[in-house]
Structure formats: structure tokens, C-alpha cells
Design an enzyme around this catalytic site. Structure first.
Site, PDB file in Angstrom:
ATOM      1  N   HIS A  61      -8.719  -0.553  -1.745  1.00 41.28           N
ATOM      2  CA  HIS A  61      -9.940   0.047  -1.205  1.00 41.28           C
ATOM      3  C   HIS A  61     -10.640  -0.974  -0.309  1.00 41.28           C
ATOM      4  CE1 HIS A  61     -10.601   3.350  -4.492  1.00 41.28           C
ATOM      5  NE2 HIS A  61      -9.368   3.349  -3.998  1.00 41.28           N
ATOM      6  N   GLU A  63     -13.635  -2.139  -0.330  1.00 42.86           N
ATOM      7  CA  GLU A  63     -14.410  -3.143  -1.068  1.00 42.86           C
ATOM      8  C   GLU A  63     -13.509  -4.249  -1.603  1.00 42.86           C
ATOM      9  OE1 GLU A  63     -16.277   0.894  -2.314  1.00 42.86           O
ATOM     10  OE2 GLU A  63     -14.368   0.174  -1.545  1.00 42.86           O
TER      11      GLU A  63
END
Length: 158
Positions: A61, A63
Site C-alpha cells: 500500500h 503508506e
């Protein structure tokens, strides 16, 4: 003289704009358009965009990519004092990584009503007192632009 609140709002918009540019990079690669930047003292230390398909990695992801890049940049897996700007509210997996990295604050654009961990579905950041670290969390920065980026991506896929 710039008021501190105005300076903060200005910085939040600037960093979220950068995250939106990274989200566009993800969309161009056929990935869900989410971008993230990690900042320390108003200096970029890591950035990322969604890459689970390309990386064949469910943890890739935006992040996580930004946290990994920052860890490499600072030569440390702990990132105290940092602020993560992300176009979509983090999920539970990302919230766990954010907590372990000791990120000080998360600023997100669009809420995630299906998997958000900053209050939309789960409330891991910051209110779950069972963790040994609390990360402040606020949303809504450039929310319409962040939401529209996601809507446009999914409209095009249908």
C-alpha cells in the site's frame, strides 16, 4: 505575518497535492490511486503509491511504501515526529505499521467507509489506548480531489 493555523493548512494542502500526484502514478499503472508522503520537519523523507499488483505484494500500500522509503532514508524503522499525508484513510494493516513506526500524525484526504482505521470503520488512530504509541489523525484535506481521483478510477474500470 502568517498565522500558525494558516501555515499548517498551507503545508497540509501542499503535501496532499504531492500525494495526489503519486496517486495518479498508481492509477496510470492500473493500481488503486492512493499516494502517500512522509514528512519530518516539513522535509520529504519518504513517498509511495499503491503497488500491490505490480509488486505481487498485498502489503504494498502507499503508506507502507512511504514508511519503507523513510526508514531507508533515515536508516531507522522508528520515525518519531513524522507526519504521513495520504490520499485515502489508512486501513488496519497500514495503521498497525504506522503505530509501530511511531509516526506522530496522519493526515488523510478521503475517508474510507469500507476499511478506514481512523474512525470510519475502525478507530485505531488515535483513540485505541491499548497500543503503546498513539498517532494523531485528521482527515478531509483536499477530500474532494482525493475522492474524485478514486471515483474516476473505478468509473473507468466499470
Amino acid at each position: 505575518m502568517i498565522q500558525p493555523e494558516a501555515a499548517t493548512a498551507e503545508a497540509e494542502a501542499r503535501w496532499m497535492t504531492h500525494a495526489l500526484m503519486l496517486a495518479e502514478r498508481a492509477a496510470a499503472a492500473g493500481e488503486v490511486p492512493v499516494g502517500a508522503v512522509l514528512v519530518l520537519d516539513d522535509v520529504l523523507i519518504g513517498e509511495g503509491w499503491n503497488r500491490p499488483i505490480a509488486a505481487r505484494d498485498p502489503s504494498a500500500h502507499a503508506e507502507i511504501q512511504a514508511l519503507r522509503a523513510a526508514g531507508q532514508h533515515l536508516d531507522n524503522y522508528r520515525l518519531p515526529g513524522s507526519v504521513l499525508y495520504v490520499t485515502l484513510e489508512p486501513c488496519v494493516m497500514c495503521a498497525g505499521a504506522i503505530i509501530h513506526a511511531r509516526v506522530e500524525r496522519v493526515v488523510y484526504g478521503a475517508p474510507d467507509p469500507k476499511a478506514g482505521a481512523c474512525g470510519s470503520v475502525f478507530d485505531l488512530l488515535p483513540s485505541d489506548g491499548r497500543f503503546n504509541h498513539r498517532t494523531a489523525c485528521s482527515g478531509g484535506v483536499l477530500a474532494e480531489s482525493c475522492s474524485e481521483t478514486l471515483r474516476a478510477f473505478f468509473r473507468a474500470r466499470r
